[in-house]
Design an enzyme around this catalytic site. Structure first.
Site, short mmCIF file in Angstrom:
data_model
loop_
_atom_site.label_atom_id
_atom_site.label_comp_id
_atom_site.label_asym_id
_atom_site.label_seq_id
_atom_site.Cartn_x
_atom_site.Cartn_y
_atom_site.Cartn_z
CG ASN A 44 69.06 30.76 64.63
OD1 ASN A 44 69.27 30.63 64.16
ND2 ASN A 44 70.20 30.83 66.00
CG HIS A 55 71.55 34.43 67.95
ND1 HIS A 55 73.04 33.68 68.01
CD2 HIS A 55 71.91 34.49 66.31
CE1 HIS A 55 73.84 33.78 67.35
NE2 HIS A 55 73.26 34.39 66.08
CB SER A 80 77.21 26.80 75.55
OG SER A 80 77.70 27.78 76.27
CB CYS A 82 76.64 33.85 70.97
SG CYS A 82 75.26 34.83 70.02
CB CYS A 85 72.41 34.81 73.52
SG CYS A 85 71.75 34.67 71.57
CG ASP A 145 74.86 30.67 64.30
OD1 ASP A 145 73.42 31.59 63.58
OD2 ASP A 145 73.91 30.36 65.00
#
Length: 152
Positions: A44, A55, A80, A82, A85, A145
């Site tokens: 990130n 990210h 995990s 987002c 992504c 974020d």
């Protein structure tokens, strides 16, 4: 297809997450594997680059660069994914995503599975510990974020 060493490759993703943390960014790292070899890694860089789309998984995609296909690629990510992504994973047809942890952020595991992606959740204590440390230290960056969508 080679049998993947999840512990080894997640450790490489964790090292990327730690690198971002040490730079003052969010501790999220990723690596892409093909034929049991790392083809790219990233972390990130949202804070470091002032880029809301930077990210860990997206940085990894950028490091890998253009490809004709991703049919034999596995993505390892410490957290995990987002929706951005996860959508990129689906868009490019990555068949497998190995996730370090989803306790800090549930992400979009169901979305990935609904689109035919094999998902393995490792519940890695090292990934969770670093993420929780960051959330406690810098809650404002964390909430920025995730756009305030899911608070821990």
């Amino acid at each position: 297809m080679f049998e993947l060493d999840h512990k080894h490759f997640m450790q490489l993703a964790f090292e990327q997450a730690k690198k971002s943390y040490d730079e003052g960014g969010l501790p999220i790292g990723a690596v892409m594997i093909e034929d049991n070899l790392v083809i790219g890694s990233g972390h990130n860089r949202r804070v470091q680059n002032g880029d809301p789309t930077a990210h860990g998984e997206m940085d990894c995609f950028r490091q890998v660069g253009r490809r004709k296909n991703y049919q034999d690629v596995t993505l390892y990510t410490t957290l995990s994914p987002c929706m951005m992504c996860a959508g990129t994973v689906v868009q490019f047809g990555i068949p497998r995503v190995i996730i370090g942890e989803n306790k800090s952020f549930a992400g979009n595991i169901d979305f990935l599975k609904e689109h035919g992606v094999e998902v393995i959740l490792l519940n890695d204590p090292q990934c969770e510990s670093l993420m929780q440390k960051f959330i406690i230290e810098k809650p404002e960056l964390w909430n920025e974020d995730i756009a305030g969508r899911e608070r821990v």
